[in-house]
Every structure is written in C-alpha cells, then in structure tokens.
Design a protein around this motif. Structure first.
Motif, PDB file in Angstrom:
ATOM      1  N   ILE A   4      17.637 -11.416  -2.153  1.00 57.12           N
ATOM      2  CA  ILE A   4      16.327 -12.064  -2.140  1.00 57.12           C
ATOM      3  C   ILE A   4      15.732 -12.189  -3.540  1.00 57.12           C
ATOM      4  O   ILE A   4      15.270 -13.269  -3.937  1.00 57.12           O
ATOM      5  CB  ILE A   4      15.378 -11.301  -1.204  1.00 57.12           C
ATOM      6  CG1 ILE A   4      15.850 -11.439   0.245  1.00 57.12           C
ATOM      7  CG2 ILE A   4      13.956 -11.822  -1.342  1.00 57.12           C
ATOM      8  CD1 ILE A   4      14.982 -10.711   1.247  1.00 57.12           C
ATOM      9  N   VAL A   5      15.706 -11.092  -4.313  1.00 54.86           N
ATOM     10  CA  VAL A   5      15.079 -11.147  -5.635  1.00 54.86           C
ATOM     11  C   VAL A   5      15.816 -12.105  -6.571  1.00 54.86           C
ATOM     12  O   VAL A   5      15.179 -12.955  -7.218  1.00 54.86           O
ATOM     13  CB  VAL A   5      14.957  -9.734  -6.234  1.00 54.86           C
ATOM     14  CG1 VAL A   5      14.494  -9.800  -7.693  1.00 54.86           C
ATOM     15  CG2 VAL A   5      13.992  -8.890  -5.413  1.00 54.86           C
ATOM     16  N   THR A  55       5.554 -15.281  -4.860  1.00 54.54           N
ATOM     17  CA  THR A  55       6.539 -14.833  -3.873  1.00 54.54           C
ATOM     18  C   THR A  55       7.552 -13.903  -4.517  1.00 54.54           C
ATOM     19  O   THR A  55       7.908 -12.861  -3.953  1.00 54.54           O
ATOM     20  CB  THR A  55       7.259 -16.047  -3.252  1.00 54.54           C
ATOM     21  OG1 THR A  55       6.296 -16.883  -2.592  1.00 54.54           O
ATOM     22  CG2 THR A  55       8.302 -15.593  -2.250  1.00 54.54           C
ATOM     23  N   GLN A  58       8.593  -5.199  -3.039  1.00 61.10           N
ATOM     24  CA  GLN A  58       9.332  -4.721  -1.873  1.00 61.10           C
ATOM     25  C   GLN A  58      10.641  -4.050  -2.280  1.00 61.10           C
ATOM     26  O   GLN A  58      11.089  -3.103  -1.618  1.00 61.10           O
ATOM     27  CB  GLN A  58       9.608  -5.887  -0.912  1.00 61.10           C
ATOM     28  CG  GLN A  58       8.372  -6.432  -0.223  1.00 61.10           C
ATOM     29  CD  GLN A  58       7.656  -5.370   0.587  1.00 61.10           C
ATOM     30  OE1 GLN A  58       8.269  -4.595   1.324  1.00 61.10           O
ATOM     31  NE2 GLN A  58       6.326  -5.324   0.462  1.00 61.10           N
ATOM     32  N   TYR A  59      11.252  -4.533  -3.338  1.00 63.79           N
ATOM     33  CA  TYR A  59      12.488  -3.919  -3.830  1.00 63.79           C
ATOM     34  C   TYR A  59      12.241  -2.467  -4.227  1.00 63.79           C
ATOM     35  O   TYR A  59      12.965  -1.554  -3.805  1.00 63.79           O
ATOM     36  CB  TYR A  59      13.007  -4.726  -5.022  1.00 63.79           C
ATOM     37  CG  TYR A  59      14.108  -4.039  -5.804  1.00 63.79           C
ATOM     38  CD1 TYR A  59      15.422  -4.090  -5.365  1.00 63.79           C
ATOM     39  CD2 TYR A  59      13.823  -3.350  -6.980  1.00 63.79           C
ATOM     40  CE1 TYR A  59      16.432  -3.464  -6.080  1.00 63.79           C
ATOM     41  CE2 TYR A  59      14.825  -2.727  -7.714  1.00 63.79           C
ATOM     42  CZ  TYR A  59      16.126  -2.786  -7.253  1.00 63.79           C
ATOM     43  OH  TYR A  59      17.128  -2.161  -7.956  1.00 63.79           O
ATOM     44  N   GLN A 101      17.267  -2.763   3.221  1.00 62.91           N
ATOM     45  CA  GLN A 101      16.306  -3.609   2.524  1.00 62.91           C
ATOM     46  C   GLN A 101      16.525  -3.561   1.014  1.00 62.91           C
ATOM     47  O   GLN A 101      16.456  -4.595   0.335  1.00 62.91           O
ATOM     48  CB  GLN A 101      14.876  -3.155   2.857  1.00 62.91           C
ATOM     49  CG  GLN A 101      14.422  -3.529   4.245  1.00 62.91           C
ATOM     50  CD  GLN A 101      12.978  -3.124   4.487  1.00 62.91           C
ATOM     51  OE1 GLN A 101      12.530  -2.075   4.029  1.00 62.91           O
ATOM     52  NE2 GLN A 101      12.244  -3.944   5.218  1.00 62.91           N
ATOM     53  N   ASN A 111       5.983 -10.472  -4.996  1.00 59.70           N
ATOM     54  CA  ASN A 111       5.951  -9.671  -3.769  1.00 59.70           C
ATOM     55  C   ASN A 111       7.332  -9.110  -3.431  1.00 59.70           C
ATOM     56  O   ASN A 111       7.457  -7.962  -2.981  1.00 59.70           O
ATOM     57  CB  ASN A 111       5.423 -10.506  -2.607  1.00 59.70           C
ATOM     58  CG  ASN A 111       3.950 -10.826  -2.748  1.00 59.70           C
ATOM     59  OD1 ASN A 111       3.183 -10.025  -3.287  1.00 59.70           O
ATOM     60  ND2 ASN A 111       3.534 -12.001  -2.295  1.00 59.70           N
ATOM     61  N   TYR A 112       8.381  -9.888  -3.638  1.00 60.86           N
ATOM     62  CA  TYR A 112       9.736  -9.409  -3.362  1.00 60.86           C
ATOM     63  C   TYR A 112      10.114  -8.278  -4.313  1.00 60.86           C
ATOM     64  O   TYR A 112      10.812  -7.330  -3.929  1.00 60.86           O
ATOM     65  CB  TYR A 112      10.734 -10.548  -3.478  1.00 60.86           C
ATOM     66  CG  TYR A 112      10.684 -11.535  -2.325  1.00 60.86           C
ATOM     67  CD1 TYR A 112      10.317 -11.132  -1.057  1.00 60.86           C
ATOM     68  CD2 TYR A 112      11.008 -12.888  -2.515  1.00 60.86           C
ATOM     69  CE1 TYR A 112      10.256 -12.026  -0.007  1.00 60.86           C
ATOM     70  CE2 TYR A 112      10.953 -13.792  -1.461  1.00 60.86           C
ATOM     71  CZ  TYR A 112      10.580 -13.360  -0.209  1.00 60.86           C
ATOM     72  OH  TYR A 112      10.534 -14.240   0.835  1.00 60.86           O
ATOM     73  N   GLN A 113       9.680  -8.384  -5.554  1.00 67.56           N
ATOM     74  CA  GLN A 113       9.979  -7.313  -6.501  1.00 67.56           C
ATOM     75  C   GLN A 113       9.285  -6.012  -6.100  1.00 67.56           C
ATOM     76  O   GLN A 113       9.867  -4.923  -6.216  1.00 67.56           O
ATOM     77  CB  GLN A 113       9.555  -7.741  -7.904  1.00 67.56           C
ATOM     78  CG  GLN A 113      10.472  -8.806  -8.484  1.00 67.56           C
ATOM     79  CD  GLN A 113       9.897  -9.436  -9.733  1.00 67.56           C
ATOM     80  OE1 GLN A 113       8.672  -9.516  -9.885  1.00 67.56           O
ATOM     81  NE2 GLN A 113      10.761  -9.902 -10.614  1.00 67.56           N
ATOM     82  N   TYR A 171      17.186  -6.934  -0.977  1.00 62.53           N
ATOM     83  CA  TYR A 171      16.299  -7.416  -2.032  1.00 62.53           C
ATOM     84  C   TYR A 171      17.028  -7.443  -3.375  1.00 62.53           C
ATOM     85  O   TYR A 171      16.908  -8.402  -4.141  1.00 62.53           O
ATOM     86  CB  TYR A 171      15.059  -6.530  -2.131  1.00 62.53           C
ATOM     87  CG  TYR A 171      14.043  -6.785  -1.054  1.00 62.53           C
ATOM     88  CD1 TYR A 171      13.375  -8.003  -0.974  1.00 62.53           C
ATOM     89  CD2 TYR A 171      13.732  -5.809  -0.111  1.00 62.53           C
ATOM     90  CE1 TYR A 171      12.440  -8.239   0.018  1.00 62.53           C
ATOM     91  CE2 TYR A 171      12.802  -6.032   0.882  1.00 62.53           C
ATOM     92  CZ  TYR A 171      12.159  -7.251   0.949  1.00 62.53           C
ATOM     93  OH  TYR A 171      11.243  -7.488   1.931  1.00 62.53           O
TER      94      TYR A 171
END
Length: 454
Positions: A390-391, A421, A428-429, A382, A424-426, A386
């Motif tokens: 993703i990021v 969005t 999760q990173y 992950q 939230n991804y940051q 990310y």
C-alpha cells in the motif's frame, strides 16, 4: 504583468524541482520499506547510551525501581516469616502466687496452708494442629511469591506497551513534519500559479487548510506522547516530567508464534497467576483439615511449687513441708454445633471458592492468549501489506499525480488528496508495527514467559 508572465516558466520550474526533490526525500522517511527488516536487537548509539531509552533498558529500570513490585517483594518476605511462628507451641506461662495469708497478721508462719508459689504451665494443641497451621501459612507465602512474579510480568507488559506507543508517536510526529514540508511546497507552487493567472485561489486555500489540519494533528500527537511518557516514567519510578528519547532504529522482525494449544499448555504450567491460585487451594485445604481437627481438644499441663515456712504443731513439731502440685486441663468442644461445625462449613466453602477461581483464571488466561495471538497476526499482516504494497503504491500515485499536475493534467485537489492518503497509510504502517509489538508483550505476559515462538 508581462514581466511576471515571462518569468513564470522559470519560477514554476524551480518550484516543481524543489517539490520533486522534497517528495524524494519524503519517500525516504520510512527508509526503504521492506516486507521484513531484520534487526537483531534494539539498540542505542554508544555516544548517546545515557540519553536514548531502549525497550530493554526501560524494562530493566522498571523491574529494578518500580515501587509496586518492591512492595510485593516485601510482602512476600513478611509472609515467609509467618510459618515458623504459627507452627511453634504457644508461649508458656510462669505464675507467682501468694496463697492463704491470714488477713489479721499476714504472718507466713501463722497458718499451715500459707505459702509462696511458683508455677509453670504449657498449652499443647491436639497433635497435627500446629503442622496444619504451618502448612497453610507456608502455602500463603508461596502464593505471595507467585504474585511477585505475576506483578513482574504485568509490569514488563505495561512498560513494553507504553514504550511501543511512544515509538509510534515519534514516528507519527516525523511523518507529520515531513508532510508539512511537502505541503509548504504545494502552497508555494499553488501561489505561483495563482499569481500568474494559471491557478486557482481555492488551490492555495485547500493546501493551507490541509497544512492547518496537520498542525492540529501534531498538537494532539504531542499531547498524547507526553501522557504516554508520563505513564512510562511512573512505571520506572522516574519524575513524571522527565524527557524520554527513544532510538530511531528498532527491530521490525515479526517472528512466527507457537500454536495456541501449545501456548495454553505452557501457561497452565508456568503462568504465575495460575500457580498462585493453585497454591491458595492448597492453603484452603490445610485450613479445612485444621477446622476438622478443632473437634479434638487441646491440653494444658501445669506444675506448681509451694514454699511454706514455720513448724507443725506438737507432737510433731517439725518444719512444715513444701507442696508440689500438678495440673492437667482439657479444652472441651462443648459448643461444636455453633463453632467447630460452622468453621468446617466455612472452610469448605472457601476451598470450593478457590477451585472455581482457578477455573475462572484459566479461562481468562486462555482468552488473553487467543486475543493477543489474533491481534499479533492482524498487525503482522497489516505491517507486511502496508510496507510491501500500500505505501509504495501510494508513493507512486503521488509521484504520478505530481507529474500530471506539472503538465496541468491533474487538478490540485486530487494531488493534495493523494498526498494525505499517503500520509494516513504511513501512519497505519507504523501503528501496525507498534500494535504487533504490543500484542507480543501481552502474549508473553499471558503465557508467563518470553518463549512464545516456534
């Protein structure tokens, strides 16, 4: 109204320029996010060496000052002094007796059997009993030593886990602050558009709502961080309300782990908890052998010297001789069916209990290793996804949305949604990084050493 309309292009242009610059700064919040960022060690700036708590320094302080670990060390020292005690003979008895004094005169010379005695007696357990008692106590002390090492491993695991949770909280709060800055820019642009008649009031309200949500999230994150800091302070034996400051730069290296079967084999050899239970099995075996020896008697040997005064009656008429007595006693296991036999049965069951406990502990250790390995691989993948995909893609999406909004091709709702969005991804990173490091800490504790890598 005309003046406002004529001035609108300059106002909106300035706001959008500020917003674009803010976005560029925001994209740098994570730094340049690579797939793997190599940093050799966690560090603190030299000028703030006393203020910044690194992972390594937190572990050192906890191992040095934690009261529970200190308690276990003192327990080990206490048990280490037991074997010489139980392996020694029982203390001898010294007796002083006044025997056969006549009740009418209490004269030592009146009766021939009147005497003052001094005696010495010693109990001798059956050969082998003392050595078995000493062996059992020695195994108990060794088990206590292994428990000290086990507590130390668990303490290090907990400290590292709390430290990385705190680090995630710090990065999450930074991310919230950066998003709040951007939303303020969004609100300013939306207000300008609304005031000039080119925007909607709902855009302003939407941006303000998202800003309020971030404020609520920040409050929650601050509370969680404080609770984590309290727990870490307690582990380090510091005041619960001490402020903890962590470094900004940490190692993002994700090493490759050894194969699970290799980790299993290492744990069976070096994990203190398993060695502790194995030692308890040895202690239980010694106690079983001792219970079997209790069928054999103990012995008691005594010597008494009796001092007499006065003279023998005529015709001898000489002084009375002193007496020397020797006593030998044997303890008879007369109730062996109710005592010794039951004791043997009890010790045999305790031995079997410890053997089953070892099997259970091995299963739990293997499960902990596999669980930590699984969590580490998941978090590692992950983190890479990310950071490398993703990021950056979400950042590009926000930039594209902003450009579209600038020329009125994208509505404000989609712009805000794309920004949230990305937010939230940051999060999760950073969470993936924290989860991976916590999984490593659990794995090291489960195996029993830090060398869990290829």
């Amino acid at each position: 109204m005309k003046r406002l309309t004529n001035s609108y292009p300059r106002v909106e242009s300035r706001q959008l320029e500020k917003l674009i610059k803010a976005l560029h700064r925001f994209r740098c919040v994570l730094g340049v996010i690579p797939l793997v960022v190599s940093t050799n060690i966690l560090y603190a700036s030299e000028s703030f060496n006393e203020m910044v708590l690194t992972e390594i320094s937190a572990v050192e302080v906890a191992v040095r000052d934690n009261p529970n670990l200190a308690q276990m060390k003192e327990r080990y020292k206490a048990l280490a002094d037991v074997p010489p005690q139980v392996g020694a003979l029982p203390d001898p008895m010294v007796n002083f007796n006044a025997m056969n004094f006549p009740a009418d005169t209490y004269d030592r010379d009146q009766e021939a059997m009147t005497q003052i005695q001094i005696g010495f007696s010693q109990v001798f357990p059956f050969p082998g009993k003392l050595s078995l008692k000493e062996d059992a106590a020695e195994y108990d002390a060794r088990a206590a030593g292994h428990s000290v090492e086990e507590v130390r491993l668990q303490l290090i695991k907990n400290v590292k886990g709390k430290w990385w949770q705190l680090y995630y909280m710090d990065r999450a709060l930074e991310t919230v602050d950066s998003n709040q800055t951007l939303l303020r820019q969004f609100i300013s642009v939306a207000k300008t558009k609304y005031e000039t008649g080119k925007g909607l009031q709902q855009d302003v309200l939407l941006a303000q709502l998202e800003f309020s949500k971030l404020m609520d999230q920040k409050i929650q994150l601050q509370a969680i961080r404080r609770n984590q800091a309290i727990q870490l302070n307690i582990l380090m034996d510091k005041p619960a309300n001490d402020e903890l400051s962590l470094p900004d730069q940490v190692s993002k290296m994700m090493p490759n782990l050894a194969k699970e079967n290799v980790l299993y084999q290492k744990a069976e050899v070096i994990r203190p908890r398993l060695k502790q239970v194995e030692t308890q099995i040895d202690a239980a075996q010694s106690r079983l052998d001792l219970a079997k020896r209790d069928y054999y008697p103990d012995f008691k040997l005594g010597v008494t010297y009796g001092d007499r005064t006065g003279d023998n009656p005529l015709p001898r008429g000489d002084a009375r001789s002193d007496f020397v007595s020797v006593m030998v006693g044997v303890k008879i296991p007369l109730y062996a069916g109710r005592k010794q036999s039951k004791a043997v049965s009890q010790k045999r069951s305790e031995l079997q209990k410890n053997r089953y406990a070892l099997l259970d502990e091995k299963g739990m250790v293997m499960a902990a290793i596999s669980s930590a390995v699984t969590d580490y691989h998941r978090a590692k993948q992950q983190f890479s996804l990310y950071g490398g995909g993703i990021v950056p893609q979400a950042q590009q999406t926000v930039a594209s949305m902003l450009a579209g909004y600038q020329v009125s091709e994208v509505d404000f709702l989609n712009l805000v949604r794309s920004q949230m969005t990305l937010f939230n991804y940051q999060l999760q990173y950073w969470k993936a990084l924290s989860d991976a490091k916590q999984a490593l800490a659990r794995l090291e504790a489960a195996v029993g050493e830090e060398s869990v890598y290829e």
